[in-house]
Structures are given as C-alpha cells and as structure tokens.
Design a protein around this motif. Structure first.
Motif, mmCIF file in Angstrom:
data_model
loop_
_atom_site.group_PDB
_atom_site.id
_atom_site.type_symbol
_atom_site.label_atom_id
_atom_site.label_comp_id
_atom_site.label_asym_id
_atom_site.label_seq_id
_atom_site.Cartn_x
_atom_site.Cartn_y
_atom_site.Cartn_z
ATOM 1 N N CYS A 44 98.264 192.961 130.182
ATOM 2 C CA CYS A 44 99.231 193.848 129.470
ATOM 3 C C CYS A 44 98.520 194.934 128.364
ATOM 4 O O CYS A 44 99.203 195.850 127.938
ATOM 5 N N GLY A 45 97.385 194.803 128.276
ATOM 6 C CA GLY A 45 96.675 195.710 127.260
ATOM 7 C C GLY A 45 97.427 195.735 125.731
ATOM 8 O O GLY A 45 97.733 194.474 125.347
ATOM 9 N N VAL A 46 97.762 196.713 125.361
ATOM 10 C CA VAL A 46 98.433 196.619 124.031
ATOM 11 C C VAL A 46 99.941 196.476 124.096
ATOM 12 O O VAL A 46 100.594 196.289 122.959
ATOM 13 N N GLY A 47 100.526 196.347 125.122
ATOM 14 C CA GLY A 47 101.816 195.925 125.380
ATOM 15 C C GLY A 47 102.757 196.788 125.356
ATOM 16 O O GLY A 47 103.955 196.578 125.350
ATOM 17 N N ARG A 48 102.635 198.254 125.977
ATOM 18 C CA ARG A 48 103.637 199.012 125.939
ATOM 19 C C ARG A 48 104.758 198.720 126.996
ATOM 20 O O ARG A 48 105.920 198.805 126.751
ATOM 21 N N ASP A 49 104.243 198.512 128.150
ATOM 22 C CA ASP A 49 105.170 198.070 129.174
ATOM 23 C C ASP A 49 105.923 196.841 128.683
ATOM 24 O O ASP A 49 107.297 196.628 128.993
ATOM 25 N N ALA A 50 105.380 195.862 128.141
ATOM 26 C CA ALA A 50 105.923 194.538 127.728
ATOM 27 C C ALA A 50 107.178 194.673 126.779
ATOM 28 O O ALA A 50 108.299 194.191 126.835
ATOM 29 N N ARG A 90 114.836 196.382 126.718
ATOM 30 C CA ARG A 90 115.832 196.570 127.652
ATOM 31 C C ARG A 90 116.510 195.112 127.926
ATOM 32 O O ARG A 90 117.193 195.092 128.892
ATOM 33 N N GLY A 91 115.974 194.177 127.005
ATOM 34 C CA GLY A 91 116.636 192.875 127.345
ATOM 35 C C GLY A 91 115.892 191.752 127.989
ATOM 36 O O GLY A 91 116.550 190.679 128.056
ATOM 37 N N TRP A 92 114.708 191.925 128.690
ATOM 38 C CA TRP A 92 113.894 191.154 129.239
ATOM 39 C C TRP A 92 113.249 190.158 128.230
ATOM 40 O O TRP A 92 112.796 190.633 127.215
ATOM 41 N N ASP A 93 113.259 188.764 128.842
ATOM 42 C CA ASP A 93 112.035 187.983 128.106
ATOM 43 C C ASP A 93 110.783 188.391 128.738
ATOM 44 O O ASP A 93 110.586 188.535 129.962
ATOM 45 N N VAL A 94 109.671 188.334 127.878
ATOM 46 C CA VAL A 94 108.565 188.747 128.705
ATOM 47 C C VAL A 94 107.224 187.790 128.094
ATOM 48 O O VAL A 94 107.263 187.346 127.046
ATOM 49 N N VAL A 95 106.447 187.651 129.297
ATOM 50 C CA VAL A 95 105.089 186.613 128.806
ATOM 51 C C VAL A 95 103.822 187.883 128.978
ATOM 52 O O VAL A 95 103.820 188.396 130.305
ATOM 53 N N ALA A 96 103.408 188.248 128.176
ATOM 54 C CA ALA A 96 102.594 189.186 128.101
ATOM 55 C C ALA A 96 101.080 188.630 128.096
ATOM 56 O O ALA A 96 100.463 187.807 127.381
ATOM 57 N N VAL A 97 100.124 188.777 129.185
ATOM 58 C CA VAL A 97 98.928 188.052 129.336
ATOM 59 C C VAL A 97 97.679 189.171 129.389
ATOM 60 O O VAL A 97 97.746 190.011 130.001
ATOM 61 N N ALA A 123 94.134 193.156 121.642
ATOM 62 C CA ALA A 123 95.193 193.880 122.235
ATOM 63 C C ALA A 123 96.520 192.914 122.246
ATOM 64 O O ALA A 123 97.653 193.623 122.027
ATOM 65 N N LEU A 124 96.508 191.830 122.310
ATOM 66 C CA LEU A 124 97.487 190.999 122.218
ATOM 67 C C LEU A 124 98.261 190.826 120.887
ATOM 68 O O LEU A 124 99.592 190.965 120.576
ATOM 69 N N GLU A 125 97.283 191.126 119.598
ATOM 70 C CA GLU A 125 97.907 191.447 118.331
ATOM 71 C C GLU A 125 98.656 192.648 118.161
ATOM 72 O O GLU A 125 99.572 192.601 117.458
ATOM 73 N N ALA A 183 113.680 179.882 132.510
ATOM 74 C CA ALA A 183 113.864 180.793 133.529
ATOM 75 C C ALA A 183 112.685 180.939 134.466
ATOM 76 O O ALA A 183 111.415 180.838 133.941
ATOM 77 N N GLN A 184 112.837 181.292 135.796
ATOM 78 C CA GLN A 184 111.645 181.614 136.580
ATOM 79 C C GLN A 184 111.580 183.174 136.417
ATOM 80 O O GLN A 184 112.399 183.847 136.477
ATOM 81 N N PRO A 185 110.255 183.634 136.287
ATOM 82 C CA PRO A 185 109.808 185.104 136.151
ATOM 83 C C PRO A 185 110.716 185.892 137.467
ATOM 84 O O PRO A 185 110.320 185.352 138.622
ATOM 85 N N ARG A 186 111.492 186.845 137.090
ATOM 86 C CA ARG A 186 111.782 187.723 138.019
ATOM 87 C C ARG A 186 111.020 189.063 138.429
ATOM 88 O O ARG A 186 111.142 189.495 139.356
ATOM 89 N N LEU A 187 109.972 189.096 137.495
ATOM 90 C CA LEU A 187 109.296 190.378 137.723
ATOM 91 C C LEU A 187 107.918 190.016 137.188
ATOM 92 O O LEU A 187 107.674 189.783 136.213
ATOM 93 N N TYR A 188 106.990 190.191 138.163
ATOM 94 C CA TYR A 188 105.673 190.470 137.674
ATOM 95 C C TYR A 188 105.065 191.824 137.865
ATOM 96 O O TYR A 188 105.141 192.474 138.715
ATOM 97 N N LEU A 189 104.529 192.297 136.783
ATOM 98 C CA LEU A 189 103.910 193.604 137.003
ATOM 99 C C LEU A 189 102.417 193.791 136.446
ATOM 100 O O LEU A 189 101.972 192.701 135.644
ATOM 101 N N GLY A 190 101.567 194.669 137.031
ATOM 102 C CA GLY A 190 100.232 194.915 136.529
ATOM 103 C C GLY A 190 100.010 196.305 136.719
ATOM 104 O O GLY A 190 100.206 196.788 137.839
ATOM 105 N N VAL A 191 99.343 196.882 135.851
ATOM 106 C CA VAL A 191 99.149 198.179 135.467
ATOM 107 C C VAL A 191 97.836 198.378 135.332
ATOM 108 O O VAL A 191 97.220 198.024 134.371
ATOM 109 N N ARG A 192 96.821 199.046 135.952
ATOM 110 C CA ARG A 192 95.466 199.299 135.882
ATOM 111 C C ARG A 192 94.568 197.979 135.631
ATOM 112 O O ARG A 192 93.962 197.919 134.816
#
Length: 349
Positions: A182-188, A194-201, A207-209, A252-261
C-alpha cells in the motif's frame, strides 16, 4: 472537436500564520482566501512540507502533456486519458511574499511541479481576479470536505466505479478491500472514504504510519476502517500472508485485492487460484518495455505482455475482465504499465 476546458488547479496554502495551529491570528481582508478557493485550498505550512510531502499532488512536469493526450481519441482509452489528464493539473502555491525564495527552492530541489507551478501572493493579479469573482464558478471542481491535494493511483481512479458497480450489485454489509504493497496508503484511504473497510499491507513501518495519518485526516467519520499489517510479502510464505489478511478482515471476506506498482508472482497466482466467487482484483504494475527508463530492470519486477489477463487471472480460472490496459498512460514518465480489473465468476482449477 471543441477545445478542452482548462485544468482546474490544485490550491496549496503554505502561509505559516493561516493554519489551525495559530488560532489567534485573524488575517485582514486582503489576506483572506478568495471565496471560491476556500473549499478547495489545502493548508500545509511551509515548515511542515517535508513531513507531509505525501499529501501533495503528483508531479506534472510535462509541459506538452495535455497536447499529447489530445492527439489520442480512441473511446477505448477514455479512462486512461482522463486519469492521465487528472494527474497533469497545475499546482498554485499561495504564500507570503517573504516566503517566495524558500517555497521555490523547496519545490525545485525535489523536482516537483517545476514547470506547471504558479506562485500566488495576496494582492497579485491572480489573487485579485479571484477576489473579484463573487459568484459560484461552475468550472471549479466541487470537492467534499476535507479537500485534498494527493491523489489515488490512476489505476484505481479509472476502475473504481466499474469495480463498485460489480461488487455492490447484490447489496451487502460493509465491503472489505486489501491493499497489498500500500505504500503511504493513498488508495487505501480513498477506498475507506467511499465506505470500504481496508486492510493495508506493506513492509515499511514509516509508510504505514503515513497511511494511518492520512486516514485520520481524509477517510471521514462515515468512512470505513483501515487496519494496517506490516509484513514483507517476499519473505513470508504467501499462504501465511493471506491467512493474516483474512483474519484482520474477519468477519467479512475480502471482496477486493489491489496492488499498484508491486509485483510478487507467487501471491498473484495464489489469489487467482484460491479467491472466492465474487472477489475482485485490481493490479497495475510496470511491464516489459519499462527497462528503457532504467527502472525496474529485474525480470521478477516486470510483467510480460498479456501476462495478467492471459496467464494469471485468466478465463480458464474463472476470471472475467472488467478493465484492461497495457502501455503508457498511467505513469508520469510514460513507462508502460499493465493494469487489470477483474472479478471471479466461477471456481475453476
């Protein structure tokens, strides 16, 4: 074909005495922001720019970028073109006259917005023209508070509506997304807003801070939660990483996995084979041809042509493509990227 509307500028106010940490300062009328700038201007004091650089917009250093984009008119590329235009919005920096040298030096030393930056001082022509505009300017972007300068990845910008239309079509409880690398978390943070619960890895604690800090400022009270997980996905077995993620996402089960760069093929193949029906994946990473820019160079860090859609998230594994693009358009420096948004319709081995 009509000429495109001028890009709405980002507004950054770096004046030291116009921010929340100086509550006793009351600017005189000549210092106050023009009315129709107030909802969009973001205040980051010059003294805090180093620590908060991740809150700035992406660079827009290509003076010919907009013209180059206008030469492409394929309907198939509309999402790509709009995402790229958005990243070329100019930046207007509002500052006190005494700050002019330091502000210019800060941006120039970091090669950010060095061409399409405009420095605005209270009382100059740009400021006075804005003050004279008392009516609502419908050409200006209507932003929901709090305003922000930073932007999510163009891959997410181009695909989020299609992903949500697919993911929410049957209605359900708060959805969960997992941002891998996730880096610094802009996508997260965008997803949380927009209402999603997010696990940022991510493997980086700093970066997580920053991700947590962004979430506090921009996710909003009605947004989803963001939980962070610090793990090096290249060093920990993939099954273990996914197990930790699902545990955090529970119930909840993850409904979306994303990875950018970010690219780790064992993880992608694991998701492609084990994700549940209805799960979505958005992936965007540099592809073959990027070597001409000097980075990345290692094979493990470069996607091959059609690899995502044909070899990993393929129809033979039960995946259906929502959006796919390969080539330039998503990176500031024109490095080619492969971007895929896909959903699993059925389980196939």
């Amino acid at each position: 074909m009509s000429a495109p509307a001028p890009a709405v500028p980002h507004l950054l106010d770096v004046r030291e005495n116009h921010h929340d940490h100086v509550p006793d300062h009351v600017p005189d009328p000549g210092e106050r922001l023009p009315t129709h700038w107030r909802a969009r201007a973001v205040a980051i004091p010059l003294s805090e720019l180093d620590a908060r650089a991740h809150e700035l917009p992406p660079p827009c250093d290509d003076p010919n970028g907009d013209d180059a984009l206008e030469n492409e008119s394929s309907d198939a590329n509309v999402h790509v073109l709009e995402a790229a235009r958005e990243r070329r919005r100019p930046l207007w920096v509002i500052h006190d006259p005494k700050q002019a040298h330091d502000v210019a030096a800060w941006f120039n030393s970091r090669k950010r917005h060095t061409i399409r930056r405009r420095m605005v001082v209270p009382g100059d022509d740009t400021w006075n023209q804005a003050l004279a505009t008392q009516h609502d300017d419908t050409s200006l972007e209507k932003m929901q508070p709090p305003p922000r300068l930073w932007m999510p990845s163009p891959a997410l910008t181009a695909t989020i509506d299609a992903i949500e239309a697919s993911a929410f079509q049957n209605g359900s409880s708060t959805p969960c997304a997992v941002d891998l690398g996730c880096g610094v978390g802009r996508d997260a943070v965008l997803l949380a807003s927009r209402g999603w619960d997010v696990v940022a890895v991510d493997s980086s604690v700093p970066a997580l801070e920053k991700c947590t800090s962004l979430a506090r400022k921009y996710a909003g009270r009605n947004g989803g939660r963001i939980q962070t997980l610090q793990v090096d996905m290249r060093k920990v077995p993939t099954e273990q990483v996914v197990e930790q993620v699902v545990k955090l996402a529970n119930p909840a089960q993850p409904r979306l996995y994303l990875g950018v760069r970010f690219l780790h093929r064992p993880l992608l193949h694991h998701l492609a084979c084990t994700a549940a029906v209805g799960c979505h994946v958005l992936w965007s990473h540099f592809m073959d041809g990027c070597q001409a820019w000097g980075h990345p160079l290692r094979e493990r860090d470069i996607l091959l042509q059609n690899e995502l859609v044909s070899s990993i998230f393929s129809a033979s594994r039960g995946w259906r493509t929502l959006f796919s693009h390969e080539g330039a358009g998503f990176a500031e420096d024109a490095r080619p990227l492969a971007t895929l948004a896909t959903v699993r319709d059925e389980l196939k081995s």
